[in-house]
Design a protein around this motif. Structure first.
Motif, PDB file in Angstrom:
ATOM      1  N   THR A 587       0.819  -1.213   0.000  1.00  0.00           N
ATOM      2  CA  THR A 587       0.000   0.000   0.000  1.00  0.00           C
ATOM      3  C   THR A 587       0.849   1.258   0.000  1.00  0.00           C
ATOM      4  O   THR A 587       0.416   2.299  -0.504  1.00  0.00           O
ATOM      5  N   ALA A 588       2.055   1.199   0.551  1.00  0.00           N
ATOM      6  CA  ALA A 588       2.922   2.376   0.545  1.00  0.00           C
ATOM      7  C   ALA A 588       3.309   2.739  -0.884  1.00  0.00           C
ATOM      8  O   ALA A 588       3.411   3.922  -1.244  1.00  0.00           O
ATOM      9  N   ALA A 589       3.540   1.741  -1.725  1.00  0.00           N
ATOM     10  CA  ALA A 589       3.872   2.001  -3.127  1.00  0.00           C
ATOM     11  C   ALA A 589       2.674   2.547  -3.888  1.00  0.00           C
ATOM     12  O   ALA A 589       2.839   3.189  -4.931  1.00  0.00           O
ATOM     13  N   ASP A 590       1.475   2.287  -3.363  1.00  0.00           N
ATOM     14  CA  ASP A 590       0.250   2.794  -3.985  1.00  0.00           C
ATOM     15  C   ASP A 590      -0.229   4.068  -3.317  1.00  0.00           C
ATOM     16  O   ASP A 590      -1.422   4.378  -3.329  1.00  0.00           O
ATOM     17  N   CYS A 591       0.695   4.815  -2.714  1.00  0.00           N
ATOM     18  CA  CYS A 591       0.388   6.089  -2.058  1.00  0.00           C
ATOM     19  C   CYS A 591      -0.542   5.921  -0.866  1.00  0.00           C
ATOM     20  O   CYS A 591      -1.390   6.782  -0.584  1.00  0.00           O
ATOM     21  N   GLY A 592      -0.394   4.823  -0.166  1.00  0.00           N
ATOM     22  CA  GLY A 592      -1.170   4.570   1.030  1.00  0.00           C
ATOM     23  C   GLY A 592      -0.276   4.414   2.239  1.00  0.00           C
ATOM     24  O   GLY A 592       0.910   4.772   2.217  1.00  0.00           O
ATOM     25  N   PRO A 593      -0.782   3.891   3.321  1.00  0.00           N
ATOM     26  CA  PRO A 593       0.021   3.738   4.547  1.00  0.00           C
ATOM     27  C   PRO A 593       1.108   2.691   4.382  1.00  0.00           C
ATOM     28  O   PRO A 593       1.002   1.772   3.574  1.00  0.00           O
ATOM     29  N   LYS A 594       2.149   2.840   5.201  1.00  0.00           N
ATOM     30  CA  LYS A 594       3.213   1.847   5.236  1.00  0.00           C
ATOM     31  C   LYS A 594       2.732   0.617   6.001  1.00  0.00           C
ATOM     32  O   LYS A 594       1.595   0.567   6.476  1.00  0.00           O
ATOM     33  N   LEU A 595       3.582  -0.356   6.115  1.00  0.00           N
ATOM     34  CA  LEU A 595       3.241  -1.552   6.880  1.00  0.00           C
ATOM     35  C   LEU A 595       3.089  -1.166   8.349  1.00  0.00           C
ATOM     36  O   LEU A 595       4.017  -0.645   8.966  1.00  0.00           O
ATOM     37  N   ILE A 596       1.929  -1.411   8.917  1.00  0.00           N
ATOM     38  CA  ILE A 596       1.615  -0.989  10.283  1.00  0.00           C
ATOM     39  C   ILE A 596       0.999  -2.148  11.052  1.00  0.00           C
ATOM     40  O   ILE A 596       0.533  -3.138  10.475  1.00  0.00           O
ATOM     41  N   PHE A 597       0.996  -2.015  12.359  1.00  0.00           N
ATOM     42  CA  PHE A 597       0.322  -2.972  13.231  1.00  0.00           C
ATOM     43  C   PHE A 597      -0.238  -2.212  14.431  1.00  0.00           C
ATOM     44  O   PHE A 597       0.151  -1.083  14.710  1.00  0.00           O
ATOM     45  N   ASP A 598      -1.147  -2.841  15.131  1.00  0.00           N
ATOM     46  CA  ASP A 598      -1.839  -2.223  16.270  1.00  0.00           C
ATOM     47  C   ASP A 598      -2.548  -0.936  15.844  1.00  0.00           C
ATOM     48  O   ASP A 598      -2.571   0.044  16.582  1.00  0.00           O
ATOM     49  N   HIS A 599      -3.112  -0.929  14.665  1.00  0.00           N
ATOM     50  CA  HIS A 599      -3.859   0.203  14.154  1.00  0.00           C
ATOM     51  C   HIS A 599      -5.345  -0.082  14.307  1.00  0.00           C
ATOM     52  O   HIS A 599      -5.742  -1.052  14.961  1.00  0.00           O
ATOM     53  N   GLN A 600      -6.191   0.770  13.700  1.00  0.00           N
ATOM     54  CA  GLN A 600      -7.624   0.541  13.678  1.00  0.00           C
ATOM     55  C   GLN A 600      -8.140   0.794  12.272  1.00  0.00           C
ATOM     56  O   GLN A 600      -7.629   1.663  11.551  1.00  0.00           O
ATOM     57  N   MET A 601      -9.199   0.050  11.893  1.00  0.00           N
ATOM     58  CA  MET A 601      -9.729   0.138  10.536  1.00  0.00           C
ATOM     59  C   MET A 601     -11.224  -0.163  10.566  1.00  0.00           C
ATOM     60  O   MET A 601     -11.674  -1.046  11.310  1.00  0.00           O
ATOM     61  N   LEU A 602     -12.002   0.582   9.781  1.00  0.00           N
ATOM     62  CA  LEU A 602     -13.441   0.352   9.660  1.00  0.00           C
ATOM     63  C   LEU A 602     -13.920   0.863   8.317  1.00  0.00           C
ATOM     64  O   LEU A 602     -13.229   1.624   7.627  1.00  0.00           O
ATOM     65  N   VAL A 603     -15.132   0.456   7.937  1.00  0.00           N
ATOM     66  CA  VAL A 603     -15.727   0.842   6.663  1.00  0.00           C
ATOM     67  C   VAL A 603     -16.980   1.656   6.917  1.00  0.00           C
ATOM     68  O   VAL A 603     -17.832   1.268   7.733  1.00  0.00           O
ATOM     69  N   ASP A 604     -17.083   2.805   6.236  1.00  0.00           N
ATOM     70  CA  ASP A 604     -18.303   3.601   6.243  1.00  0.00           C
ATOM     71  C   ASP A 604     -19.133   3.163   5.045  1.00  0.00           C
ATOM     72  O   ASP A 604     -18.828   3.491   3.896  1.00  0.00           O
ATOM     73  N   ASP A 605     -20.196   2.395   5.298  1.00  0.00           N
ATOM     74  CA  ASP A 605     -20.999   1.843   4.211  1.00  0.00           C
ATOM     75  C   ASP A 605     -21.693   2.928   3.385  1.00  0.00           C
ATOM     76  O   ASP A 605     -21.932   2.744   2.190  1.00  0.00           O
ATOM     77  N   GLU A 606     -22.022   4.034   4.007  1.00  0.00           N
ATOM     78  CA  GLU A 606     -22.740   5.077   3.282  1.00  0.00           C
ATOM     79  C   GLU A 606     -21.893   5.694   2.185  1.00  0.00           C
ATOM     80  O   GLU A 606     -22.371   5.939   1.073  1.00  0.00           O
ATOM     81  N   SER A 607     -20.629   5.962   2.491  1.00  0.00           N
ATOM     82  CA  SER A 607     -19.738   6.567   1.497  1.00  0.00           C
ATOM     83  C   SER A 607     -18.825   5.550   0.831  1.00  0.00           C
ATOM     84  O   SER A 607     -18.080   5.903  -0.082  1.00  0.00           O
ATOM     85  N   GLN A 608     -18.862   4.311   1.282  1.00  0.00           N
ATOM     86  CA  GLN A 608     -17.980   3.258   0.793  1.00  0.00           C
ATOM     87  C   GLN A 608     -16.514   3.689   0.904  1.00  0.00           C
ATOM     88  O   GLN A 608     -15.721   3.547  -0.026  1.00  0.00           O
ATOM     89  N   MET A 609     -16.189   4.244   2.065  1.00  0.00           N
ATOM     90  CA  MET A 609     -14.826   4.632   2.378  1.00  0.00           C
ATOM     91  C   MET A 609     -14.313   3.765   3.517  1.00  0.00           C
ATOM     92  O   MET A 609     -15.032   3.538   4.502  1.00  0.00           O
ATOM     93  N   LEU A 610     -13.086   3.300   3.390  1.00  0.00           N
ATOM     94  CA  LEU A 610     -12.425   2.545   4.451  1.00  0.00           C
ATOM     95  C   LEU A 610     -11.429   3.470   5.142  1.00  0.00           C
ATOM     96  O   LEU A 610     -10.596   4.085   4.470  1.00  0.00           O
ATOM     97  N   TYR A 611     -11.533   3.599   6.457  1.00  0.00           N
ATOM     98  CA  TYR A 611     -10.677   4.500   7.237  1.00  0.00           C
ATOM     99  C   TYR A 611      -9.674   3.688   8.042  1.00  0.00           C
ATOM    100  O   TYR A 611     -10.038   2.700   8.702  1.00  0.00           O
ATOM    101  N   VAL A 612      -8.421   4.124   8.008  1.00  0.00           N
ATOM    102  CA  VAL A 612      -7.333   3.490   8.765  1.00  0.00           C
ATOM    103  C   VAL A 612      -6.661   4.580   9.583  1.00  0.00           C
ATOM    104  O   VAL A 612      -6.243   5.606   9.029  1.00  0.00           O
TER     105      VAL A 612
END
Length: 1077
Positions: A587-612
């Motif tokens: 994901t870092a090569a795709d302009c996203g977050p680096k390799l992480i752990f102990d994070h949090q993640m969820l999906v907003d179904d209304e906007s179809q956005m995934l938040y990390v």
């Protein structure tokens, strides 16, 4: 500024407000503006660090601050003067009148309430009367040991520090970093009245480094200063204070039996309520001016109490118990259809703590198998389909990559895959996160833990295809120091060099306290813990949306690592087709977050956005410490967008962290971020990120202060019910002090979002018995066995022939009893644990808890494999009414017993009537499943038996039928009303009552029908003779008054007499007067 304060814009709860709603609404809606101020007084200052320095914000000027005298200086005697104090005095003399114009000369280097008694403060004078809503503290441009770790803020009308008129507006602490912090101030009193103030007092309590003086760099105030609005609030507050004084006097007069004076003052003060009939026509639990028929009253006044409460008091004092019970029925809305809406018990029920009902689930798959023990795994609920998915984790030796599904309605497991790599899925991992889109049925997997001692394991490669089912093991030793220890423990891993995290002796910050320099943006004194928010060498401020480009490619020094590259793979699993898709190898090569752990993640179904959000960035160098920020991934466009991190300069943000909780409020479309860890600091804060406005709001800076909320700790798990406006938190292990090795039990907390209130629902008791449970099994549900073979009744285990056989026998019995208690407890509730996973199904209102690390370090490296369900039992109005009647009938029974004793010769028939009442009327409102109620009931029986062996009660005998009384003291202890009182308020019981139930039945069977006996009249105390000077009401009056006030806990605060006592206020005034002399 990192966030905006919460309470500054949150309207106080209207249920306790006595002000005109338009005034309260006007203040809540008014925009806060800067409030100019000057320095009114100061306790002391050191050197050139004058108090006037805080008027301007100069973060790069080291001398632009106010620093008080050192702790040693202010605590020393007047004959000893510290160097700072001398320098300050000399500087004051040199400065001449210009310094004394801003700071009173008497306060330089001391003054009343200042250095002389060891308390430091600075008093700010607002330019005009205002309602202060927030205070902002500026800081030095980098972390500084003199920053305030703990402080208080007061507001008041007078600059006198000892006036006693100061109202506490805030207690908090600053983070030791460079970010200014703004805090919401308490701008309403306990009754919800806005309080205009002119002076603000800041009291520093401690600096971040104990060997340094505290420093305040800059203070800015905001609030409402509109003259018309503040003037109206000031007038209403004066009226409210007058009416509150009257209510306190009314309470005092009635409690002392001065009924004539009480009624006269009640009528003249116009605090009497309309007749009860008026309320029954339009019943309502509120007593605001618009809903209780009190439109003729002034807006800041409310009746002394609700008329049904007045009727309850009169019925109790008359001894008319049936009428008193009717009042309780009406209050609970149970009397008739006309009072169905008059549910004054509703708020008590809503605020009453729920009870937790745990149940062990012994589910298996078709082959009788269950998921293996693990910690650091992921469990997620698909509420629409009634299923839960379990993936990955750490079993104490290896990372796992098996995928299971649990069918909640059928209570069975099914293993989808023993090794997801064989289906093109992710490899073994722990400390990862899963998020489910209930609309599309897609489950996303991101992140994994990396062992610093050996680099990423070969099994964590993103290459799909058949491999061995076993996961590569992680080394338990590390040559890079202890920087990875806290994260390994949160991951559910175990290092043989350390015990469980609760036994750690690291010098981290106390859980829930303000962060220390190790968790700041500045360089850390500990070389193994670099700045928590430090960016990698090649990082730079990023735009709000990143697109692939050469400038964003990975050029980190990690590429020169001898270990494989740290690629952040990103997978998606379809719960409908049960197929895996690889969305990104890195994901870092795709302009996203680096390799992480102990994070949090969820999906907003209304906007179809995934938040990390958050998490620690994995890096080949263990000394590299970096926390990730907030990212979002467009599930439709499949693109990453950066939102903010610690380096973001513009806009609101939330400080990055790891091991936290993040929840989605689907009603208000907000992200809630709770707790977590920054470096060595355990956080207990709470923030909200609005998905629509992108604004950040701080709900709580530290909700653990004063024990009002859960403490910061390891692997807390939080869930949310947006419809009920509640957040639930399951805590793992925490440390109560900086050096304590106490292992704290697991607990379950409930947070009411609208009331901003935490409440503990359940505290685990497992660690209190047998050392916390079994000592080595991976499953927590088995029996707890203790080895007693070495203890013999006839000889000493150490070979001492003089051992006492009786003592050894008692020890053996006690050990067996302890083991039995532990086994029973293990079957009724889960063992204390951390690194477990708890999820919530809002459809069935059921919580599921699976696995984790046992609290007992001797059980390491074993993990747990137990599955538990939790239901919250919410008490109803009928339960509150039952408890109220139980309280009332106890007093009636005691008086029946005393009346029987007063009869000539001790009327045995009266005693049997009392026993019949106990067995029929009292017993029907006792919940024998509650141990304290069952014990209370049995003690009533014991009190009756003890009473029948004694004489009459002089206090009862002195009461005439008309209620007139004289004060007569009696030494008799035969009457339950005057018997020795135990801790639960009932007569002491020294005898065993094991056979009392059988004895009670045999006696009651001989009693004739109750209707054949004339009812014995209880004394009427509603109309006492006027009391002479120094005379008090009879003892029975005090007992009935205590009963009445115990019943008031079922009513809302605005419907009853004030909780304060005028006697205590007078005592405090007398003490202050004596101190001034």
């Amino acid at each position: 500024m990192s966030s905006t304060p919460s309470s500054a814009t949150r309207r106080p709860a209207p249920t306790t407000s006595t002000t005109n709603p338009s005034t309260l609404d006007a203040f809540a809606a008014s925009k806060s503006v800067p409030l100019p101020y000057s320095i009114a007084a100061v306790s002391s200052y050191s050197g050139t660090y004058e108090p006037s320095n805080i008027l301007t914000d100069k973060p790069h000027d080291l001398s632009s601050r106010w620093s008080g005298a050192s702790v040693a200086a202010v605590a020393s005697s007047s004959a000893t003067t510290s160097a700072g104090g001398v320098a300050g005095a000399a500087a004051a003399a040199a400065a001449g009148s210009s310094r004394s114009a801003n700071v009173p000369a008497a306060t330089v280097g001391g003054g009343a309430g200042g250095a002389g008694n060891g308390k430091q403060y600075i008093i700010l004078k607002l330019s005009q009367l205002a309602v202060a809503k927030s205070i902002l503290f500026g800081k030095f441009h980098k972390a500084h040991p003199c920053n305030l770790r703990d402080f208080k803020v007061y507001g008041g009308p007078s600059p006198d520090p000892n006036s006693g008129l100061w109202m506490r507006l805030l207690r908090a602490g600053l983070r030791n970093d460079a970010q200014p912090e703004e805090f919401a101030l308490k701008w309403c009193d306990a009754d919800g009245m806005p309080v205009p103030i002119r002076y603000i007092k800041v009291v520093p309590l401690a600096a971040h480094s104990p060997n340094y003086n505290f420093s305040v760099w800059h203070i800015a105030l905001k609030g409402v200063c509109d003259k018309a609005l503040v003037s109206r609030a000031s007038l209403e507050y004066d009226e409210h204070r007058e009416s509150s004084t009257m209510r306190l006097m009314l309470k005092h007069l009635r409690s002392r039996g001065h009924h004539a004076a009480f009624e006269a003052l009640l009528k003249s003060s116009k605090l009497d309520a309309p007749p009860l009939d008026a309320h029954q026509r339009e019943p309502t639990p509120s007593l605001t001016s618009s809903s209780s028929g009190l439109d003729h009253q002034r807006p800041t006044q409310r009746p002394f109490e609700h008329p049904i409460v007045t009727q309850l008091f009169q019925s109790i004092m008359k001894g008319d118990w049936d009428a008193a019970e009717r009042c309780l029925d009406i209050s609970a809305g149970q009397e008739s259809a006309s009072s169905a809406n008059l549910n004054l018990f509703a708020r008590h029920v809503s605020k009453h703590a729920h009870s937790a009902h745990w149940q062990r689930i012994n589910a298996t798959d078709a082959d009788g198998d269950i998921p293996s023990p693990r910690g650091g795994h992921q469990l997620i609920v698909d509420s629409a389909r009634g299923t839960a998915y379990l993936f990955g984790g750490w079993d104490g030796a290896n990372d796992l990559c098996d995928l299971w599904i649990y069918y909640m309605a059928e209570s069975r497991w099914r293993r989808i895959s023993a090794d997801t790599r064989e289906q093109g899925g992710p490899g073994p991992r722990s400390c990862h996160k899963m998020a489910l889109s209930s609309r599309s049925g897609l489950l996303y997997v991101l992140g994994r833990y990396v062992d610093y001692s050996g680099g990423p394991t070969s099994s964590s490669s993103t290459t799909a295809g058949p491999t061995t089912a076993g996961a590569a093991s992680s080394s338990s030793s590390s040559s890079a120091g202890n920087a990875n220890i806290p994260h390994r423990l949160r991951a559910g891993r175990y290092d043989t060099r350390r015990d469980a995290p609760a036994t750690s002796s690291t010098s981290g910050t106390v859980p829930g306290s303000s962060p220390d320099p190790n968790g700041s943006n500045s360089a850390s004194p500990n070389p193994t813990h670099p700045p928590a928010a430090a960016a990698p060498p090649s990082s730079s401020p990023r735009p709000t949306s990143l697109q692939p480009s050469a400038t964003t490619s990975n050029t980190s020094p990690r590429n020169t690592s001898p270990y494989p590259t740290y690629q952040s793979d990103f997978y998606r699993f379809s719960t409908r087709s049960e197929r895996w898709d690889l969305l990104s190898r890195d994901t870092a090569a795709d302009c996203g977050p680096k390799l992480i752990f102990d994070h949090q993640m969820l999906v907003d179904d209304e906007s179809q956005m995934l938040y990390v959000f958050g998490g620690r960035v994995a890096h080949w160098d263990p000394a590299h410490f970096e926390l990730s920020g907030l990212w979002k991934w467009d599930c439709i466009q499949r693109t990453w967008h950066f939102v903010f991190d610690d380096e973001t300069r513009l806009g609101d943000k939330i400080l990055s962290r790891a091991g936290h909780s993040m929840l989605l409020d689907t009603v208000k479309r907000q992200l809630w971020v709770l707790a977590g860890q920054r470096g060595e600091t355990y956080l207990a804060d709470m923030h909200v990120y609005d998905l629509t406005t992108k604004a950040v709001r701080e709900i709580s800076h530290d909700y653990s202060q004063g024990g009002k909320g859960p403490e910061g700790g390891f692997t807390q798990r939080a869930t949310i019910d947006s419809g009920k406006r509640e957040i639930y938190l399951f805590s793992g292990l925490v440390r109560r002090s900086r050096c304590s090795d106490e292992r704290v039990k697991s607990a379950f907390w409930q947070y009411r979002m609208e009331e901003d209130e935490w409440r503990v629902v359940w505290r685990g008791q497992g660690s209190a018995i047998a050392g916390g449970g079994s000592q080595g099994g991976a499953s927590s549900g088995g029996d707890v066995e203790m080895d007693l073979s070495e203890i013999d009744d006839d000889e000493d285990p150490d070979g001492d022939s003089t051992a006492t056989p009786g003592l050894l026998s008692a020890t053996r019995k006690k050990a067996k009893a302890t083991a039995a208690a532990a086994a029973a407890l293990a079957a009724s509730e889960p063992r204390p644990r951390y690194a477990s996973e708890m999820v919530y199904d809002p459809r069935t209102e059921t919580f599921l808890l699976f696995g984790g690390n046992p609290a007992d370090p001797s059980a390491m490296p074993a993990r747990l494999d137990d599955l538990w369900s939790l239901k919250l039992i919410r008490p109803g109005v009928c339960e509150a009414l039952r408890r109220a009647k139980f309280t009332l009938r106890q007093q009636r029974f005691k008086e029946m017993t005393a009346l029987g004793a007063r009869a000539a010769g001790g009327d045995g028939l009266a005693a049997m009537e009392a026993l019949m009442y106990l067995q029929t009327q009292v017993a029907e409102v006792v919940d024998h499943d509650k141990a304290h109620e069952s014990r209370t009931f049995r003690k009533l029986v014991a009190g009756l038996l003890q009473h029948n062996e004694g004489g009459t009660d002089a206090n009862m005998a002195s009461l005439g039928d008309d209620g007139d009384a004289t004060v007569t003291r009696s030494s008799s202890t035969s009457d339950p009303l005057n018997s020795p009182i135990s801790s639960d308020g009932l007569p002491s019981m020294d005898t065993d009552t094991g056979d009392m139930d059988d004895e009670m039945l045999s006696i009651s069977q001989t009693l004739p029908p109750r209707a054949q006996h004339a009812a014995r009249r209880h004394p009427d105390l509603s109309r006492l003779r006027p009391l002479e000077a120094g005379q008090r009401a009879p003892a029975l009056y005090a007992q009935r008054l205590e009963l009445f006030r115990e019943l008031l806990r079922f009513y809302p605060p605005e419907a009853i007499e004030p909780s304060d006592d005028v006697g205590l206020a007078v005592s405090a005034a007398l003490v202050r007067g004596a101190n001034r002399r």
